[in-house]
Enzyme design. Structure first.
Site, PDB file in Angstrom:
ATOM      1  N   GLU A  78       0.810  -1.217   0.000  1.00 21.28           N
ATOM      2  CA  GLU A  78       0.000   0.000   0.000  1.00 21.28           C
ATOM      3  C   GLU A  78       0.847   1.273   0.000  1.00 21.28           C
ATOM      4  O   GLU A  78       0.768   2.088   0.932  1.00 21.28           O
ATOM      5  CB  GLU A  78      -0.943   0.020   1.209  1.00 21.28           C
ATOM      6  N   GLU A 138      -4.958  -8.805   0.823  1.00 19.09           N
ATOM      7  CA  GLU A 138      -5.595  -8.470   2.105  1.00 19.09           C
ATOM      8  C   GLU A 138      -7.079  -8.278   1.856  1.00 19.09           C
ATOM      9  O   GLU A 138      -7.472  -7.715   0.843  1.00 19.09           O
ATOM     10  CB  GLU A 138      -5.067  -7.158   2.717  1.00 19.09           C
TER      11      GLU A 138
HETATM   12  C1  BG6 Z   1      -4.299  -2.385   5.533  1.00 21.08           C
HETATM   13  C2  BG6 Z   1      -2.863  -2.372   5.989  1.00 21.08           C
HETATM   14  O1  BG6 Z   1      -4.594  -1.202   4.895  1.00 21.08           O
HETATM   15  O2  BG6 Z   1      -5.296  -2.463   6.466  1.00 21.08           O
HETATM   16  C3  BG6 Z   1      -2.655  -3.008   7.351  1.00 21.08           C
HETATM   17  O3  BG6 Z   1      -2.001  -2.957   5.056  1.00 21.08           O
HETATM   18  C4  BG6 Z   1      -3.753  -2.600   8.294  1.00 21.08           C
HETATM   19  O4  BG6 Z   1      -1.385  -2.653   7.817  1.00 21.08           O
HETATM   20  C5  BG6 Z   1      -5.076  -3.087   7.715  1.00 21.08           C
HETATM   21  O5  BG6 Z   1      -3.554  -3.051   9.592  1.00 21.08           O
HETATM   22  C6  BG6 Z   1      -6.294  -2.801   8.574  1.00 21.08           C
HETATM   23  O6  BG6 Z   1      -6.461  -1.436   8.776  1.00 21.08           O
HETATM   24  P1  BG6 Z   1      -6.441  -0.798  10.223  1.00 21.08           P
HETATM   25  O7  BG6 Z   1      -6.256   0.649  10.006  1.00 21.08           O
HETATM   26  O8  BG6 Z   1      -7.750  -1.132  10.844  1.00 21.08           O
HETATM   27  O9  BG6 Z   1      -5.291  -1.408  10.921  1.00 21.08           O
END
Ligand code: BG6
Length: 474
Positions: free
Chosen positions: A170, A369
């Site tokens: 990202e 993800e």
């Molecule tokens: C993704 C990232 O955007 O979302 C992670 O690559 C992150 O590092 C995940 O933890 C979840 O988002 P958040 O802000 O709830 O941790």
């Protein structure tokens, strides 16, 4: 009433999950430079939920052997880690490589391989060494060089243990967070500086790929992008134009140069008209970017982007931001994950994959993800202490069904990685929202497989599940 049918994924589909060094390892005793997250916490601890920093997190550095067994128990055949630049180069991200860091990652990767878990290694996940940030971070060519040296060292040390490599996770995130939206250190609001940092990030990606090509590994190297399909509120030309511009800023800005080797001309024109193009770039940079593109693409999909035409005039005195050209649209009837404030829209995964198929040469891809962060999950524990997270199982199935449909429609999708494996530290949200297949009791570090972890094992064993496919719409 329709009937469920068995959805089956292609052979050797990658089932797994992902996390990152700063979010899961903990500082440990190997030696490690201060990262921007540690620095920011020291300066503004009140910005972090419940004032929890990244010093211990999920303590993976001490528990990786136990964790690899948990990967197996939850059906992983692949897993994405990131390699900490600050750990590899504890003298502020440059200088001499750290033998203790090399030993740790070699051990971890060997352990994973011996247990049948492919190593997906990512080189940068928001964790800049703080002293390199002081030198300008991604606004500095010296930092690009330091990153390429770090990347090359990793290829040399771990090349025979890693299945696939990724230059960045990202890369848009730190640009938004650091330069536009105030959620990453050093909290600057300045688009033009952000554009410079974005350009050098893209250059760093290309230069790392250039370095990778010197070796003759069987693995591929690519990038992981957070991508949301963009939807206009309506087909009114003003809404459609707003969506086009939002898509240029948030989707095409990194996707085009990193995968196709070229910047979208409409974005370049728009930035030029607004005097926001980066100041420092050369023809030779552009050649390196065009000749060294991703060989594999990870898609992080969480939510769609919905926008509409602005209804108010822009204050010309305010800092230049993408929102000068559109407003977010709250679609009536949308389904929300209220804990995180993200819309749940499983069909978006199909739309995203089709975009990659139709407009990016159907490059080999996977969902790198996707997941659901939920607060106070202890509420859902049974008497044995297991989190009964049926909502997460439904979330996964609904998204996978649309992923399956994308594969049916010819998309070159090789796997699915959930965010995340064991509950981990979520930046300024620290441990507020839990995403894992395995729950973490923070005070004791005890790990317990959630109901979704059991489901995931079955899913991976069966390479599919039963679903009412008549519910799917294209
Ligand atoms: C993704 C990232 O955007 O979302 C992670 O690559 C992150 O590092 C995940 O933890 C979840 O988002 P958040 O802000 O709830 O941790």
């Amino acid at each position: 009433m329709t009937e469920k049918k068995r959805i089956t994924f292609p052979e050797n589909f990658w089932w797994g999950s992902a996390w990152s060094a700063e979010q899961a390892e903990g500082r440990g005793e190997t030696g490690k430079a201060e990262t921007v997250w540690e620095r920011w916490y020291k300066e503004q601890p009140y910005r972090f939920y419940n004032r929890i920093d990244s010093s211990i997190t999920t303590d993976h550095i001490h528990r990786y052997k136990e964790d690899v067994q948990l990967m197996k128990e939850t059906g992983h055949n692949s897993f994405r880690v990131s390699i900490s630049w600050a750990r590899m180069f504890p003298d502020d991200g440059v200088g001499t490589v750290n033998p203790k860091a090399i030993a740790f990652y070699k051990d971890l990767f060997t352990e994973m391989n011996q247990n049948g878990i492919k190593v997906f290694a990512n080189l940068y996940h928001f964790d800049m060494p703080a002293k390199l940030q002081d030198k300008g971070g991604w606004e500095s060519r010296d930092v690009v060089d330091a990153y390429v040296h770090f990347a090359d060292t990793c290829f040399k040390e771990f090349g025979d243990l890693v299945y696939h490599w990724f230059t960045f996770n990202e890369p848009l995130g730190p640009i938004l967070g650091s330069y536009l939206e105030d959620f990453h250190y050093p909290n600057i609001i300045d688009f033009k500086r952000g554009a410079q940092a974005a350009f050098f990030t893209i250059l760093a990606h290309a230069k790392a790929i250039q370095a990778f090509k010197k070796y003759s590994f069987e693995s591929k190297i690519g990038v992981i992008l957070n991508l949301s399909p963009t939807f206009p509120r309506s087909q009114n030309p003003a809404d459609v134009q707003a969506a086009k511009i939002a898509d240029l800023f948030y989707t095409r800005s990194f996707l085009d140069p990193m995968v196709k080797g070229e910047f979208p001309s409409a974005l370049v024109d728009l930035l030029a008209q607004n005097q926001q193009l980066p100041a420092d770039y050369t023809e030779s940079d552009l050649t390196i970017i065009s000749e060294n593109t991703a060989q594999i693409l990870g898609l992080n999909y969480y939510e769609p982007r919905r926008v509409k035409a602005r209804s108010s005039a822009v204050n010309p005195e305010s800092p230049f931001l993408p929102e000068w050209f559109f407003e977010p649209h709250i679609m009536p009837g949308r389904r929300m994950n209220e804990y995180r404030g993200w819309e749940i829209y499983e069909k978006g995964i199909h739309d995203l994959c089709m975009d990659i198929k139709n407009n990016y040469g159907n490059i080999e891809s996977f969902i790198s993800e996707n997941g659901m962060g939920v607060a106070n999950e202890e509420r859902f524990m049974d008497e044995s202490g297991q989190v009964i997270d049926d909502y997460r199982i439904d979330f996964i199935k609904d998204h996978l069904a649309y992923l399956w449909l994308a594969i049916e429609d010819g998309c070159n999708i090789k796997g699915y990685h959930l965010w995340t494996f064991i509950d981990c530290w979520s930046w300024i949200n620290s441990y507020k929202n839990r995403y894992g297949l395995v729950s973490l009791d923070l005070p004791t570090q005890k790990r317990t497989i959630k109901k979704s972890g059991e489901f995931y094992k079955q899913l991976s064993d069966d390479n599919g599940f039963d679903y009412d496919v008549d519910l799917l719409v294209r």
